[in-house]
Design a protein around this motif. Sequence first.
Motif, PDB file in Angstrom:
ATOM      1  N   HIS A 136      35.681  26.020  49.428  1.00 25.14           N
ATOM      2  CA  HIS A 136      34.867  26.607  48.371  1.00 25.14           C
ATOM      3  C   HIS A 136      35.522  27.717  47.574  1.00 25.14           C
ATOM      4  N   LEU A 137      36.544  27.341  46.829  1.00 23.86           N
ATOM      5  CA  LEU A 137      37.104  28.322  45.888  1.00 23.86           C
ATOM      6  C   LEU A 137      36.464  28.076  44.531  1.00 23.86           C
ATOM      7  N   MET A 167      40.164  38.215  45.170  1.00 26.42           N
ATOM      8  CA  MET A 167      39.540  39.499  44.815  1.00 26.42           C
ATOM      9  C   MET A 167      38.014  39.411  44.800  1.00 26.42           C
ATOM     10  N   LEU A 168      37.530  38.191  44.712  1.00 30.35           N
ATOM     11  CA  LEU A 168      36.117  37.949  44.443  1.00 30.35           C
ATOM     12  C   LEU A 168      35.104  38.743  45.279  1.00 30.35           C
ATOM     13  N   PRO A 169      35.232  38.777  46.609  1.00 35.09           N
ATOM     14  CA  PRO A 169      34.174  39.424  47.391  1.00 35.09           C
ATOM     15  C   PRO A 169      33.916  40.884  46.982  1.00 35.09           C
ATOM     16  N   GLU A 215      49.012  41.099  48.372  1.00 30.19           N
ATOM     17  CA  GLU A 215      49.647  41.202  49.691  1.00 30.19           C
ATOM     18  C   GLU A 215      49.186  40.083  50.610  1.00 30.19           C
ATOM     19  N   LEU A 216      47.873  39.835  50.576  1.00 29.66           N
ATOM     20  CA  LEU A 216      47.333  38.792  51.449  1.00 29.66           C
ATOM     21  C   LEU A 216      47.875  37.415  51.070  1.00 29.66           C
ATOM     22  N   ALA A 264      42.609  34.168  52.891  1.00 27.61           N
ATOM     23  CA  ALA A 264      42.940  35.467  52.305  1.00 27.61           C
ATOM     24  C   ALA A 264      41.684  36.116  51.715  1.00 27.61           C
ATOM     25  N   ARG A 265      40.849  35.310  51.081  1.00 32.89           N
ATOM     26  CA  ARG A 265      39.631  35.839  50.478  1.00 32.89           C
ATOM     27  C   ARG A 265      38.695  36.424  51.541  1.00 32.89           C
ATOM     28  N   ALA A 266      38.616  35.746  52.699  1.00 41.24           N
ATOM     29  CA  ALA A 266      37.724  36.230  53.761  1.00 41.24           C
ATOM     30  C   ALA A 266      38.175  37.588  54.287  1.00 41.24           C
TER      31      ALA A 266
END
Lengths: 236, 406
Positions: free
Chosen positions: A100-101, A112-114, A132-133, A161-163
């Motif tokens: 789910h991107l 960066m979304l969250p 970095e992630l 990475a997002r999580a």
Amino acid sequence: MADAAERPLLRVEAAVKEYGERVKTVALAGVDLSLDAGEFAALVGPSGSGKSTLLNLVGLLDRPTSGRIWLGDTETTALDEAGLTAVRARMLGFVFQFHHLLPAFTAVENVMLPEWGDTGFASKALRRRAEELLHAVGLADRMSYRTTDLSGGQQQRVAVARALVRRPPLVLADEPTGNLDTESSHEVLELMRRFNRELGTTFLVVTHDPRIADACDRVVELVDGRVESDHRAAPR
Amino acid sequence: MPFAWFVALRYLRDAKGQTALILAAVSVGVSVIVFLSALINGLQASLIDKTLGSQPHVTVRVPREAPRALVEPTAETAIARNVQATSQRLRSIDQWPLVMADLERVAGVTAVAPLVTGAGFARRGDAKLPIAVRGIDAERFLSILDVRRSIVAGRYDVAGGNVLVASTLATDLGVAPGDKLRMTTSEGVDDTVTVAGVFTLGNEAVDSTWVLTSLRHAQSLYALPGGATSLELKVADVFDAERVAQTAHDRSGLDAQSWMKRNAELLAGLSAQSGSKAVIQFFVVVAVALGIASVLIVSVVQKSREIGILRAVGTAPRRVLAVFLIQGGVLGLLGSIVGSAFGALLSKLFESMARDPNGAPKFPIELDLSLFAATAALATGVGLLAAVIPARRAARLDPAKAIRNG
Ligand SMILES: Nc1ncnc2c1ncn2[C@@H]1O[C@H](COP(=O)(O)OP(=O)(O)OP(=O)(O)O)[C@@H](O)[C@H]1O
Ligand SMILES: [Mg+2]
């Protein structure tokens, strides 16, 4: 254990989830589970046993039919939609089963979304952390690709990475390595273990992969919507 | 850039075809509104201009004498009566200089001029034509009607036995500047004057009857030494004339009639025209709003999964709401900019195509900044409003449902 007296990070009490109005599907039939801060736990079980359902409840994306869920000090079933969103933003990171991107966003924007969606602004520090992630998951050269131009495995790594970008206390991952080859799986697992080790991030990871399960400190097994077994590995 | 703006603009940009299509629709709607406003405002302004080119904004005069019976009926006695209307004789306004000074102080009044007006005949050779004699104060009268600019032959001069003759009348009599003219008033006074100039005010009734002379000359023609039969007023806002007339009446006790009363039919026509313009514009606005709303509703359905993800990773519902409201507002605003430009172009084209033989536009167009500003504000507001329903639907999406399946 020294911190046994402390409140667990996550506590699920007699959670029941039924789907459907006339024909009821019982996805969870009374689950009790608690996770202490810093644990790295696997959630295993056959397909349809309710793993994703449990993750959705813990992730405050769905409400249990009955039962209660605490995150830290907060009893969440009493919260309204805005309250749930706030707790979600503050405490939780997600890797969804179908990663789910957002196709409208680039890889780094997705990561960066969250924080961005919660605070409304993208700080320089946030962008740096996101980069970095992505670097850490081996996507340094894919930062500004649209996610539709990434392979399935690459998308999966962006999702991981997002999580992690907000460094949430609890990360819920639904088959984070499902689409990855052995080597990438290993890298993603290592990344999560590193966060667990260095920042004390707690993980609940759904997996079918026995090697991943083996690498976890604790393995919870669901069968037919109930906890069938709950093993802790010997401390390494 | 704030998150909601970023997402909104990204969505608009990504859905290029959809965005272009709805922008085109909004632009067409806006250009219709702009064009219609410009055309009708222009037409109305020029009609009013024309009307006011030959009449004062407000005329103040002595009330007409009402016929009176010698005996009034009482409860017991009924009276059969046959009252003849009295013939109106010319009367001067009592102490008109004082009244004039007082009216000059009424808010909204920019100029006042005294006149002596009466009827008569002009003769030259065999021709004998009815005329309206207007004795004017040469300086003051110019601020009521700019006759000096309407002179088509000769010069603006009413001093010392000089008169100005309206163009059609001059043709009918066959006089030109420098010619002599005999005039007889309704009171039977005869005089010979010199035509100094010929003017045209663009109103046939005026152009075939008016003879302008000096106030003093008219006073002597009508045996009203030092008198003035009427005062004519100019007001700052022409649509304020009726109110000014009321005030003038209240203050002086004299009859005061505004151009609006005199031209009630014209004004009724104009307001009917404005009404139908408003109806057309209302339906255009509704169509534009429905267009924006339907595009956004489709977009919410298409993006329900993405919205679910946004919500699931911590985006507040109100931010999702903002994303769609912004899209609506931006569509409205952009559409109004393009549409205004297009509407202005259309108006100018139309104006330049339809011209009188003398080159003056048949349909004068009135384009001003306030029209564009109002249209832009309207379109943005309509866009926002149209986005409310889709935006609320988006904000209420259940994140679990949206992310359940790949
Ligand atoms: N929205 C829904 N409506 C009805 N039934 C549902 C719904 N979501 C899940 N279920 C049912 O609940 C049960 C548990 O589903 P869940 O997705 O939690 O399984 P899972 O353990 O994650 O399986 P997998 O390993 O295949 O992902 C299944 O029988 C499924 O059919
Ligand atoms: Mg599942």
